[in-house]
Design an enzyme around this catalytic site. Structure first.
Site, short mmCIF file in Angstrom:
data_model
loop_
_atom_site.label_atom_id
_atom_site.label_comp_id
_atom_site.label_asym_id
_atom_site.label_seq_id
_atom_site.Cartn_x
_atom_site.Cartn_y
_atom_site.Cartn_z
CG LEU A 160 -2.03 -1.08 1.19
CD1 LEU A 160 -2.91 -0.95 2.43
CD2 LEU A 160 -2.88 -0.98 -0.06
CE1 TYR A 161 5.21 5.62 2.80
CE2 TYR A 161 7.05 4.30 2.01
CZ TYR A 161 6.55 5.49 2.52
OH TYR A 161 7.40 6.55 2.72
CB ALA A 162 5.16 0.51 -2.97
#
Length: 258
Positions: A158-160
């Site tokens: 999700l962060y990427a």
């Protein structure tokens, strides 16, 4: 840049209570800017940053807002405009992180991450650009991304994804805002020696990470701040839609340790 590169200019930095955000706030203040130190929860940290700036002869205000919340963003931008006038520079550093595996990350976490890391910058940038256009003075918007948008690791799905979206947003905004003389760029830090990084790697040992970095050391928050200040300055007047990696060469290293 001279010591008065941003004299009298209003600069808003989100997530500026510590780490890269705090270092960026301090550097802009040293360059003469009137700095808004935004925070979501760490009031003490933000007030400490602002107090340090004012004690050194600079101008700074600590202002609370959750930049993923539309009402908070509007309130913050209205308050800054009423206090000091329109923004000249927006640095969007605030960010949420998620360390769940792809198979266990929930739709609720997906919405939370995109709300904080994409919707937030979108809203802030839109309001900032509107202020800049109304003032007829142009400006600069800088998003803080990460090398994980292109060289990700496990449990950062999700962060990427949000940072990849942020980089695409940067390029698209640069085109739409160019006619208004508003430049939009992004900086992608590598492994920067902040408290968050130290806490995250403490159990594994710093040396296991340094061996992957061609320059053989972690970066310092001030090194990110200096690139941000350059992009916001007249020295970068012909740069827009760019992504600059500040990672000690980590982004060009082939997979595996040296």
């Amino acid at each position: 840049m001279t010591t008065n590169s941003f004299s009298g200019q209003v600069v808003l930095i989100t997530g500026a209570s510590r780490g890269i955000g705090a270092a960026t706030a301090e550097l802009f203040a040293e360059q003469g800017a009137r700095v808004v130190v935004n925070y979501r929860e760490d009031r003490a940290g933000a007030e400490q940053v602002a107090s340090s700036i004012t004690a050194s002869g600079g101008e700074a205000l600590a202002m609370q807002a959750d930049v993923g919340n539309e009402k908070d963003v509007q309130r913050l931008m209205d308050a800054v405009g009423a206090q000091w006038g329109p923004l000249r520079v927006l640095v969007h550093n605030a960010s949420a992180i998620n360390r769940d595996h792809f198979l266990s990350a929930t739709p609720e976490q997906f919405d939370l991450m995109f709300g904080a890391n994409v919707r937030g910058p979108y809203l802030m940038s839109q309001l900032a650009a509107q202020q800049m256009i109304a003032a007829g003075m142009g400006g600069s918007i800088i998003h803080i991304s990460t090398i994980l948008a292109r060289q990700t690791i496990e449990k950062r799905t999700l962060y990427a994804a949000t940072k990849g979206a942020l980089e695409a947003l940067t390029r698209a905004m640069a085109l739409d805002l160019a006619p208004h003389h508003i430049r939009v760029n992004a900086v992608a830090p590598g492994l920067i020696y902040t408290k968050a990084l130290r806490d995250g790697i403490a159990a594994l040992g710093e040396e296991k990470f340094i061996k992957f970095i061609p320059l053989d050391r972690f970066g310092e928050p001030r090194e990110i701040a200096s690139v941000v200040a350059f992009l916001a300055s007249d020295a970068a007047s012909y740069i827009t839609g760019a992504l600059i990696a500040v990672d000690g060469g980590l982004g060009v290293l082939e997979a595996g340790p040296r």
